[in-house]
Write a protein that holds these residues in place. Sequence first.
Motif, PDB file in Angstrom:
ATOM      1  N   ASN A   3     -13.150  -4.280  -4.039  1.00  0.00           N
ATOM      2  CA  ASN A   3     -12.449  -3.455  -3.103  1.00  0.00           C
ATOM      3  C   ASN A   3     -12.150  -5.138  -1.989  1.00  0.00           C
ATOM      4  O   ASN A   3     -12.034  -5.169  -1.592  1.00  0.00           O
ATOM      5  N   ILE A   9      -4.020   3.864  -4.543  1.00  0.00           N
ATOM      6  CA  ILE A   9      -4.393   4.492  -6.019  1.00  0.00           C
ATOM      7  C   ILE A   9      -3.765   5.923  -5.617  1.00  0.00           C
ATOM      8  O   ILE A   9      -2.852   6.331  -4.922  1.00  0.00           O
ATOM      9  N   ILE A  11      -3.576  10.357  -7.235  1.00  0.00           N
ATOM     10  CA  ILE A  11      -3.651  10.867  -7.338  1.00  0.00           C
ATOM     11  C   ILE A  11      -2.810  11.418  -7.631  1.00  0.00           C
ATOM     12  O   ILE A  11      -2.038  12.355  -6.713  1.00  0.00           O
ATOM     13  N   LYS A  19      -6.416  17.744  -4.478  1.00  0.00           N
ATOM     14  CA  LYS A  19      -5.415  16.611  -4.773  1.00  0.00           C
ATOM     15  C   LYS A  19      -5.808  16.266  -3.113  1.00  0.00           C
ATOM     16  O   LYS A  19      -6.095  14.758  -2.518  1.00  0.00           O
ATOM     17  N   ALA A  23      -7.755  12.847  -1.550  1.00  0.00           N
ATOM     18  CA  ALA A  23      -7.134  11.533  -0.970  1.00  0.00           C
ATOM     19  C   ALA A  23      -7.409  11.149   0.508  1.00  0.00           C
ATOM     20  O   ALA A  23      -7.319  10.607   0.704  1.00  0.00           O
ATOM     21  N   LEU A  26     -10.348   9.957   0.801  1.00  0.00           N
ATOM     22  CA  LEU A  26     -10.577   8.671   0.176  1.00  0.00           C
ATOM     23  C   LEU A  26      -9.952   7.873   1.587  1.00  0.00           C
ATOM     24  O   LEU A  26     -10.356   6.633   1.688  1.00  0.00           O
ATOM     25  N   ALA A  27      -8.542   8.028   1.728  1.00  0.00           N
ATOM     26  CA  ALA A  27      -7.549   7.394   2.986  1.00  0.00           C
ATOM     27  C   ALA A  27      -8.325   6.756   3.914  1.00  0.00           C
ATOM     28  O   ALA A  27      -8.638   5.305   4.666  1.00  0.00           O
ATOM     29  N   TYR A  32      -7.322   3.064   4.877  1.00  0.00           N
ATOM     30  CA  TYR A  32      -6.119   3.298   3.912  1.00  0.00           C
ATOM     31  C   TYR A  32      -4.367   3.982   4.281  1.00  0.00           C
ATOM     32  O   TYR A  32      -4.945   4.843   5.183  1.00  0.00           O
ATOM     33  N   TYR A  34      -2.509   7.336   4.506  1.00  0.00           N
ATOM     34  CA  TYR A  34      -2.352   8.382   3.389  1.00  0.00           C
ATOM     35  C   TYR A  34      -0.891   9.243   2.872  1.00  0.00           C
ATOM     36  O   TYR A  34      -0.281   9.191   4.135  1.00  0.00           O
ATOM     37  N   VAL A 133      -3.359   6.101  -0.470  1.00  0.00           N
ATOM     38  CA  VAL A 133      -3.212   6.669  -1.468  1.00  0.00           C
ATOM     39  C   VAL A 133      -2.193   7.824  -1.235  1.00  0.00           C
ATOM     40  O   VAL A 133      -1.819   8.382  -0.243  1.00  0.00           O
ATOM     41  N   ASP A 135      -1.067  11.076  -3.030  1.00  0.00           N
ATOM     42  CA  ASP A 135      -1.235  12.230  -4.329  1.00  0.00           C
ATOM     43  C   ASP A 135       0.577  12.885  -4.190  1.00  0.00           C
ATOM     44  O   ASP A 135       1.089  12.692  -3.882  1.00  0.00           O
ATOM     45  N   LYS A 150      -5.580   5.116 -11.361  1.00  0.00           N
ATOM     46  CA  LYS A 150      -4.896   6.616 -11.091  1.00  0.00           C
ATOM     47  C   LYS A 150      -5.844   7.692 -11.454  1.00  0.00           C
ATOM     48  O   LYS A 150      -6.791   8.063 -11.972  1.00  0.00           O
TER      49      LYS A 150
END
Length: 228
Positions: A3, A9, A11, A19, A23, A26-27, A32, A34, A133, A135, A150
């Motif tokens: 990282n 990323i 999805i 999703k 997502a 994760l963001a 990050y 999204y 990220v 999706d 991915k």
Amino acid sequence: MNNDKKLIIAIDGFSSCGKSTVAKDLAKKLNYIYIDSGAMYRAVTLFSLKNNIINEQTIDEKKLQSLLNNIKISFKYNTKTGEAETFLNGNNVEDEIRNIEVSENVSPISKIKFVRENLVKQQQELGKNKAIVMDGRDIGTTVFPKADLKIFMTADVDVRAKRRHKELSDKGLNVSIEEIRNNIKNRDNHDQNREISPLKRADDALILDNGYLTKEEQLAWILDKIEL
Ligand code: DC
């Protein structure tokens, strides 16, 4: 994968697979951006419903093409909820784009070549600084074929219908599980069989079946692939 650089990323996966939940988590975790690309197809659909472009399931493609540049989609961060919300021409449409009427009309809109080309360009622009990220259905195959990571998500259709039903009931929307299940199956079918950018797993995408995983387990599964 490490990282120390900013990643893209992607999805992808079936409708109502969770999703966006993973997502978003994760963001947040990675700090990050999204982007929910489905919200963009939904916003074009809502615009089409409001402007007499869709009538009785028939789409006036000429009219849509002529008005396409009048459709401005943006995402703004809501500091209260801590989540990004979708805006269509300056109006917050985050809830409206999730209603069943939009869900029932979004597949034919997302099949149209000029709509996809326009939205894919905007999505690529949103990802130009990486640290994103996104999706959707074609992120790893078409929007960012060189994405750093991915993921392809899947889950049993009954599990997905139950989850969507709960989500809508929590918002006070009264739709039967059967109606939701049919809508999900229909959209899966359209997504997989459309001519342009059909939903399919990119060869280098990792499969995440989240049918029986908690939110936390899904996030941990992905973070493990990034090796923070
Ligand atoms: O993710 P969602 O269910 O909110 O997406 C709404 C619709 O948009 C979905 O039925 C398929 C379409 N879509 C698409 O064609 N390509 C994407 N990248 C994202 C969504």
